[in-house]
Design a protein around this motif. Structure first.
Motif, PDB file in Angstrom:
ATOM      1  N   UNK A 200      14.288 -13.394  26.193  1.00  0.00           N
ATOM      2  CA  UNK A 200      14.777 -13.299  27.967  1.00  0.00           C
ATOM      3  C   UNK A 200      14.009 -12.262  28.198  1.00  0.00           C
ATOM      4  N   UNK A 201      13.966 -13.311  29.911  1.00  0.00           N
ATOM      5  CA  UNK A 201      13.180 -13.088  30.898  1.00  0.00           C
ATOM      6  C   UNK A 201      14.316 -12.432  31.663  1.00  0.00           C
ATOM      7  N   UNK A 202      13.530 -11.055  32.225  1.00  0.00           N
ATOM      8  CA  UNK A 202      14.330 -10.490  33.013  1.00  0.00           C
ATOM      9  C   UNK A 202      13.319  -9.816  34.535  1.00  0.00           C
ATOM     10  N   UNK A 203      14.440 -10.517  35.165  1.00  0.00           N
ATOM     11  CA  UNK A 203      14.117 -11.351  37.242  1.00  0.00           C
ATOM     12  C   UNK A 203      13.726  -9.463  37.390  1.00  0.00           C
ATOM     13  N   UNK A 204      13.347  -8.983  38.010  1.00  0.00           N
ATOM     14  CA  UNK A 204      12.939  -7.735  39.298  1.00  0.00           C
ATOM     15  C   UNK A 204      12.451  -8.403  40.623  1.00  0.00           C
ATOM     16  N   UNK A 205      13.368  -8.421  41.221  1.00  0.00           N
ATOM     17  CA  UNK A 205      13.576  -8.687  42.686  1.00  0.00           C
ATOM     18  C   UNK A 205      13.588  -8.074  43.737  1.00  0.00           C
ATOM     19  N   UNK A 206      13.451  -8.163  44.876  1.00  0.00           N
ATOM     20  CA  UNK A 206      13.991  -7.402  46.371  1.00  0.00           C
ATOM     21  C   UNK A 206      15.970  -6.896  46.903  1.00  0.00           C
ATOM     22  N   UNK A 207      15.932  -8.744  45.804  1.00  0.00           N
ATOM     23  CA  UNK A 207      17.588  -8.700  46.393  1.00  0.00           C
ATOM     24  C   UNK A 207      18.334  -8.014  45.858  1.00  0.00           C
ATOM     25  N   UNK A 208      18.306  -7.096  44.311  1.00  0.00           N
ATOM     26  CA  UNK A 208      18.540  -6.658  43.081  1.00  0.00           C
ATOM     27  C   UNK A 208      19.343  -4.881  43.995  1.00  0.00           C
ATOM     28  N   UNK A 209      20.410  -4.547  43.865  1.00  0.00           N
ATOM     29  CA  UNK A 209      20.730  -3.686  44.127  1.00  0.00           C
ATOM     30  C   UNK A 209      20.377  -2.866  43.018  1.00  0.00           C
ATOM     31  N   UNK A 210      19.269  -1.615  43.280  1.00  0.00           N
ATOM     32  CA  UNK A 210      18.643  -0.328  42.660  1.00  0.00           C
ATOM     33  C   UNK A 210      19.137   0.908  42.658  1.00  0.00           C
ATOM     34  N   UNK A 211      18.311   1.401  42.524  1.00  0.00           N
ATOM     35  CA  UNK A 211      18.526   3.814  43.208  1.00  0.00           C
ATOM     36  C   UNK A 211      18.183   4.144  44.572  1.00  0.00           C
ATOM     37  N   UNK A 212      18.449   4.433  45.205  1.00  0.00           N
ATOM     38  CA  UNK A 212      17.788   4.972  45.996  1.00  0.00           C
ATOM     39  C   UNK A 212      17.469   6.295  45.238  1.00  0.00           C
TER      40      UNK A 212
END
Length: 313
Positions: A200-212
């Protein structure tokens, strides 16, 4: 007979949706159905989904107002026909042998009810530097982490026996960290396993909802842990308040630069070329800083990928 039902929910995910869908439809030697929920998207996601549904009868599309991942997944599970349920995220990529390897793992380990795999995490920015999660296939190690408030699984990469999910009226109960809650409940019913290959390849990108603030997520995970331990009762108002904090969009914080986890340029280039992860051209990195640890990790990481390439040829 359908062996695996793959379930995926998408909300405004048009940017990476096609590659995610293609990676499931390209799975080798597995009889599958692919159920996808459009969770109230306002972009072109629905058009992309319909295109694939028209091209491949294995794809079935459902629509709902934006109710959240937990509601979408519960509905898709109720519609599933497979013996096994596999998750998929709309911005990630499943490697071609993922489902086959996970099914083989179940065959060899009948007491295991949930299986994950090794994960490659890649970043669309910062020259696409990749790191890897190589966790041991050890039920006790996995559960010790879970009971300590740590989630060692990537939600989109798991496969579960459907008979286990059928024991719950609502497998997914919460809008956020719904996977962690499910793993805790399943931990009392079955063994967990991890395929010792990259699937599995997990993508990290600026559009993802992350935690403040990561503290909010830790607070909710701790609360859910206490619920599953019988130390607290479910308080919907408390969960709702925490979820509102979790659902706020935050700037992506790049945490992928740990030296000893970096893969070599050759491995990165192979993955980018083979799966069309990005059109960016990798810049040459300073090789003077490569030490014994980096070389050892490179060797360990490269072996399964080289095997994959050989098998493909």
């Amino acid at each position: 007979m359908i062996k695996v039902t793959v379930i995926m929910s998408v909300y405004n995910g048009q940017k990476y949706l096609e590659s995610a869908i293609k990676s499931i439809l390209g799975q080798k030697e597995v009889n599958l159905e692919f159920l996808i929920m459009d969770d109230g998207s306002t972009d072109n996601s629905s058009l992309i989904l319909q295109k694939f549904a028209n091209l491949d009868k294995r794809v079935k599309i459902y629509y709902q107002k934006n109710k959240g991942l937990h509601v979408a997944l519960n509905y898709l599970i109720s519609k599933s026909k497979g013996t096994y349920i596999a998750r998929m995220d709309a911005d990630d990529i499943s490697l071609p042998l993922r489902l086959k390897r996970q099914l083989n793992f179940f065959s060899k380990n009948p007491k295991v009810g949930l299986v994950n795999s090794w994960i490659l995490n890649f970043n669309n920015h910062k020259n696409d530097i990749i790191v890897s999660n190589r966790y041991p296939n050890d039920d006790r190690w996995i559960k010790n982490n879970l009971y300590s408030g740590i989630n060692p699984f990537k939600h989109g990469s798991i496969m579960i026996k459907k008979e286990l999910l059928s024991q719950f009226k609502k497998p997914y109960r919460f809008r956020a960290v719904q996977d962690y809650d499910l793993w805790l409940r399943l931990s009392k019913k079955t063994k967990f396993g991890i395929v010792q290959n990259y699937c599995y390849l997990s993508r990290s990108h600026s559009d993802m909802v992350t935690l403040q603030n990561r503290q909010h997520r830790a607070q909710l995970q701790n609360y859910i842990l206490n619920i599953n331990n019988g130390q607290e009762n479910v308080n919907e108002n408390k969960i709702k308040a925490l979820n509102q904090l979790l659902n706020q969009k935050a700037k992506y914080q790049n945490h992928l630069k740990e030296k000893n986890n970096l893969l070599s340029e050759s491995v990165v280039a192979f993955l980018l070329k083979e799966y069309g992860i990005s059109k960016n051209i990798l810049k040459k990195h300073n090789k003077k800083n490569i030490g014994i640890k980096s070389f050892a990790l490179y060797t360990l990481v490269s072996i399964p990928i080289i095997r994959f390439v050989v098998n493909k040829i």
